[in-house]
Design an enzyme around this catalytic site. Structure first.
Site, mmCIF file in Angstrom:
data_model
loop_
_atom_site.group_PDB
_atom_site.id
_atom_site.type_symbol
_atom_site.label_atom_id
_atom_site.label_comp_id
_atom_site.label_asym_id
_atom_site.label_seq_id
_atom_site.Cartn_x
_atom_site.Cartn_y
_atom_site.Cartn_z
ATOM 1 N N GLU A 111 0.849 -1.193 0.000
ATOM 2 C CA GLU A 111 0.000 0.000 0.000
ATOM 3 C C GLU A 111 0.879 1.236 0.000
ATOM 4 O O GLU A 111 2.031 1.174 0.399
ATOM 5 C CB GLU A 111 -0.851 0.040 1.289
ATOM 6 N N LYS A 113 2.029 4.687 1.627
ATOM 7 C CA LYS A 113 2.022 5.252 2.979
ATOM 8 C C LYS A 113 1.647 6.720 2.833
ATOM 9 O O LYS A 113 2.434 7.532 2.329
ATOM 10 C CB LYS A 113 3.398 5.091 3.621
ATOM 11 N N ASP A 115 0.850 10.451 3.845
ATOM 12 C CA ASP A 115 1.485 11.316 4.840
ATOM 13 C C ASP A 115 0.474 12.350 5.335
ATOM 14 O O ASP A 115 0.464 13.499 4.897
ATOM 15 C CB ASP A 115 2.699 12.000 4.189
ATOM 16 N N TYR A 224 -7.281 0.148 6.914
ATOM 17 C CA TYR A 224 -7.163 -0.882 7.955
ATOM 18 C C TYR A 224 -8.514 -1.042 8.638
ATOM 19 O O TYR A 224 -9.037 -0.094 9.210
ATOM 20 C CB TYR A 224 -6.100 -0.409 8.945
ATOM 21 N N LYS A 310 10.290 3.780 3.783
ATOM 22 C CA LYS A 310 10.214 5.220 3.515
ATOM 23 C C LYS A 310 11.011 5.595 2.269
ATOM 24 O O LYS A 310 12.154 5.152 2.118
ATOM 25 C CB LYS A 310 10.777 6.000 4.710
ATOM 26 N N CYS A 404 25.250 44.591 9.227
ATOM 27 C CA CYS A 404 23.806 44.417 9.071
ATOM 28 C C CYS A 404 23.396 44.884 7.671
ATOM 29 O O CYS A 404 23.709 46.009 7.283
ATOM 30 C CB CYS A 404 23.063 45.233 10.130
ATOM 31 N N CYS A 407 21.017 48.125 8.166
ATOM 32 C CA CYS A 407 21.419 49.423 8.733
ATOM 33 C C CYS A 407 22.925 49.625 8.773
ATOM 34 O O CYS A 407 23.396 50.670 9.214
ATOM 35 C CB CYS A 407 20.801 49.611 10.118
ATOM 36 N N CYS A 422 22.402 41.941 14.932
ATOM 37 C CA CYS A 422 22.648 43.352 14.703
ATOM 38 C C CYS A 422 22.348 44.037 16.042
ATOM 39 O O CYS A 422 21.223 43.956 16.536
ATOM 40 C CB CYS A 422 21.731 43.887 13.608
ATOM 41 N N CYS A 428 17.409 49.968 13.943
ATOM 42 C CA CYS A 428 17.461 49.112 12.750
ATOM 43 C C CYS A 428 16.011 48.795 12.328
ATOM 44 O O CYS A 428 15.255 48.178 13.090
ATOM 45 C CB CYS A 428 18.236 47.836 13.072
HETATM 46 S S1 IVH Z 1 -1.216 0.637 8.829
HETATM 47 C C1 IVH Z 1 -0.827 -1.471 12.857
HETATM 48 N N1 IVH Z 1 -1.222 1.593 6.388
HETATM 49 O O1 IVH Z 1 1.730 5.550 8.988
HETATM 50 C C2 IVH Z 1 -0.754 -0.830 11.535
HETATM 51 N N2 IVH Z 1 -0.517 3.032 8.144
HETATM 52 O O2 IVH Z 1 3.906 4.450 11.183
HETATM 53 C C3 IVH Z 1 -1.402 0.487 11.479
HETATM 54 N N3 IVH Z 1 0.027 5.315 7.407
HETATM 55 O O3 IVH Z 1 0.281 5.665 12.141
HETATM 56 C C4 IVH Z 1 -1.034 1.367 10.368
HETATM 57 N N4 IVH Z 1 -0.411 5.012 5.277
HETATM 58 O O4 IVH Z 1 -0.775 7.052 10.293
HETATM 59 C C5 IVH Z 1 -0.953 1.852 7.682
HETATM 60 N N5 IVH Z 1 -1.336 2.319 4.187
HETATM 61 C C6 IVH Z 1 -1.072 2.574 5.464
HETATM 62 C C7 IVH Z 1 -0.639 3.842 5.907
HETATM 63 C C8 IVH Z 1 -0.357 4.021 7.266
HETATM 64 C C9 IVH Z 1 -0.024 5.890 6.202
HETATM 65 C C10 IVH Z 1 0.464 6.005 8.644
HETATM 66 C C11 IVH Z 1 -0.404 5.784 9.847
HETATM 67 C C12 IVH Z 1 0.455 5.114 10.877
HETATM 68 C C13 IVH Z 1 1.846 5.371 10.367
HETATM 69 C C14 IVH Z 1 2.706 4.147 10.609
#
Ligand code: IVH
Length: 665
Positions: A111, A113, A115, A224, A310, A404, A407, A422, A428
């Site tokens: 999946e 991740k 942000d 989830y 990451k 500066c 001034c 400064c 200033c």
């Molecule tokens: S699963 C027990 N899936 O990343 C597993 N988390 O460090 C629960 N996040 O706190 C998280 N995309 O805020 C999961 N596809 C994804 C995610 C995801 C972003 C965030 C989430 C979590 C942190 C994990």
């Protein structure tokens, strides 16, 4: 009557469907105009027949009620985070650990991740009943009213094969387009910019007014599902069901079997994610079978069945054209790199922060250098390195300015400090203007006078220091170009109102170097009038908890300058509060002297902030986390079980509200 009810229901259903088509599927089937017409029709009917009111009606998405603070809610299942990995070999290690742990076939769901801000949504009988932020993982803020305004979060589910009760977790996000627009508006109004969409989104979600949340157009992705009677033993299969019920599930979700497939997924999305409307910072790998997840279990912190990978921050190479310097209100001089514009993570970068002289020297920067710029989630990117092979022999080394830029005064640097100042604080211009701006901010004197207004009034020679504000007349202001009588009067009203701002905030407003909000509060309690503070020497000041030599010196230096003493005297003449009010002084005791108290949970008799003040007023220290140094925990309802356990393990006495109030009586 039944017919009306049916009509209302039909309109709600139809509008929900259009919302889903628009916000989840991104394929609207009617025009905005037609949608608004139908929404209006429904709203009219609901007003006419209030007995059919329903919080889950699409008309309620605009956000209606204003709630003052968020209720803390205990998570039914703790909200954990994931272990992070950064390299392919760490991913391989994870895969091998899972294989070894299960000793059986398994599938991995890949999946994105996202942000953003994590959220847990509860649905009972297909209706959204609660939305709670992660908080400390054990309990979070109830932000249901705000989440209801997010169009891609279904208020009622489609179909009928959902469990009676379940939770679904995911991320609330502010799309890049909304973020860019919001920051543009804020820049125009000279408000502080949000650093990134994550901060902007979480700030929005914590707004007290759901109307503001509704206007910010947040989005959601769910990833989830939790509950007793989930449709399948497969995580992926559950998400696909959730999609049918109307949730926004990422199309990037993919089931993989082999490591090669996983790496292919990572490679593809590392590039492709740049075209997504929302921010992502990696990918998440999860074992698909819930039974296998249970078998693998958890370490003390993370699930063993999932991991985050990451992405590396995106880098670009460009030319350093020049270095310029900015002067802040305290006289601090910050170097800025001006770069040949270059594209980085979807925006054009022209400037980068260089922090201080040491940073420049460490990079050994030369003008015309080819530099690497990186965006680490901040708005202003930073230079992380130089390609020395591209340096010409005549390229000039960057030497931090000694004067500066505003001034011309020679800069000074305190021993052991990285920052140049400064010293010309009396004339200033950016320092003069900056101090007035700071004085006016909301947490200081709360005067409606932002940077642009200060600039305007300063250039018109109406103000050159904060005491001049109190002699301003609306007639003088409204004579200036672009000033309407009404806004001039508003400004003057807010200036007049500021005479009742309490002493600790006034102390903060003066802008003494190192005296932030918290230090100002501590000082005001220890020296209940400015005269006492002005008479204090370094040795008196350092007696106060958390006031060290550096802060003490800065205060003594400030009041050692006759111009500052004169300023205080002038402000006194205008009636500004330079003493702690009687009721605060009379409540001061030493009953909690030397005690460190942690507040946890929610309370009935007073708010957490009130308890904080009470602790400080009685000489105690309020601390955020439980440690061996904690003397007591003041516990309200819903104290987090993790905190409770920690306190019990350390043998710390837990007080309830009444016991605490008795202690300070
Ligand atoms: S699963 C027990 N899936 O990343 C597993 N988390 O460090 C629960 N996040 O706190 C998280 N995309 O805020 C999961 N596809 C994804 C995610 C995801 C972003 C965030 C989430 C979590 C942190 C994990």
């Amino acid at each position: 009557m039944d017919q009306i009810k049916q009509q209302i229901e039909a309109l709600r259903e139809e509008l929900n469907r259009h919302n889903y088509n628009y916000y989840v599927l991104s394929t609207p089937t009617i025009s905005d105009f037609e949608f608004d017409e139908k929404l209006k029709k429904l709203s009219d009917l609901e007003i006419q027949y209030p007995e059919y009111f329903d919080v889950n009606s699409p008309t309620q998405r605009v956000g209606s009620d204003i709630n003052k603070s968020f209720k803390q809610v205990l998570h039914k299942y703790p909200m954990l985070s994931l272990g992070n990995t950064y390299t392919e070999s760490e991913v391989t290690d994870f895969y091998n650990r899972v294989q070894k742990g299960l000793n059986d076939d398994f599938e991995i769901v890949c999946e994105l991740k996202y942000d953003g801000t994590s959220i847990s949504l509860t649905y009972i009988d297909g209706k959204l009943t609660q939305a709670v932020t992660r908080g400390d993982g054990v309990q979070g803020d109830d932000v249901t009213a705000n989440v209801r305004t997010i169009r891609s979060v279904p208020l009622r589910l489609q179909g009928n094969d959902y469990p009676d009760e379940f939770e679904i977790r995911g991320e609330i996000l502010m799309p890049w387009s909304v973020f860019d627009k919001l920051n543009k508006e804020r820049a125009e109004q000279e408000e502080i910019l949000f650093a990134n969409p994550r901060n902007a989104g979480s700030g929005t979600l914590k707004q007290q007014d759901p109307k503001i949340v509704a206007s910010r157009k947040l989005d959601s992705y769910l990833y989830y599902m939790l509950g007793e009677n989930l449709p399948s033993d497969g995580h992926y299969e559950n998400l696909m069901k959730a999609k049918e019920w109307g949730f926004k599930i990422s199309d990037a979700t993919k089931k993989c079997k082999t490591l090669d497939e996983i790496f292919e997924y990572i490679k593809y999305w590392d590039i492709e994610r740049k075209n997504l409307p929302v921010a992502t910072d990696g990918i998440v790998l999860k074992v698909n079978s819930l039974t296998q997840q249970r078998n693998l279990g958890y370490t003390s912190k993370f699930p063993r069945w999932a991991i985050a990978f990451k992405f590396q921050a995106e880098k670009a190479v460009t030319t350093l054209e020049s270095v310029t310097y900015q002067v802040g209100r305290t006289g601090a001089v910050t170097p800025v790199a001006n770069l040949t514009p270059v594209k980085l993570s979807g925006t054009t970068v022209k400037r980068a922060s260089l922090y201080n002289e040491d940073y420049i020297n460490q990079l050994d920067l030369h003008i015309n250098d080819q530099v690497y710029v990186e965006k680490g989630g901040e708005i202003i990117p930073k230079i992380t390195g130089v390609d020395i092979s591209k340096r010409g022999i005549f390229d000039e080394k960057v030497e931090f300015t000694k004067e500066c830029p505003e001034c011309g005064t020679s800069l000074v640097k305190d021993e052991g400090e990285a920052i140049y100042y400064c010293p010309n604080d009396l004339s200033c211009p950016p320092q003069l203007k900056g101090r007035i701006e700071h004085f006016c901010t909301r947490k200081a004197m709360n005067i409606s006078c932002g940077p642009e207004t200060v600039e305007h009034l300063y250039n018109a020679r109406l103000i050159s220091n904060v005491s001049d504000l109190y002699t301003l007349k609306w007639q003088d202001v409204s004579r200036l170009e672009r000033w309407a009588e009404k806004s001039a009067k508003n400004l003057i009203d807010s200036i007049h109102a500021s005479v009742s701002v309490p002493y600790p905030r006034v102390l903060f407003a003066l802008g003494i170097r190192y005296v932030g909000e918290t230090v100002a509060k501590k000082l005001a309690l220890a020296f209940p009038s400015i005269d006492m503070l002005m008479a204090a020497g370094v040795e008196d000041l350092v007696q106060v908890d958390e006031i060290g030599e550096r802060i003490a010196q800065s205060i003594v230096k400030y009041f050692g300058e006759s111009a500052n003493v004169e300023l205080v005297n002038r402000l006194k003449g205008f009636g500004i509060q330079f003493e702690l009010s009687e009721d605060i002084i009379s409540q001061r005791t030493d009953k909690l002297q030397g005690l460190s108290i942690v507040i946890s949970g929610t309370f009935e008799k007073h708010s957490r902030d009130e308890y904080k003040v009470m602790i400080e007023q009685n000489g105690g220290k309020n601390s955020g986390s439980i440690s061996a140094k904690t003397s007591y925990v003041l516990a309200g309802d819903n104290m987090g079980p993790a905190k409770l356990e920690k306190a019990q393990n350390l043998g710390i006495t837990i007080l309830n509200e009444d016991e605490f109030l008795e202690m300070i009586k």
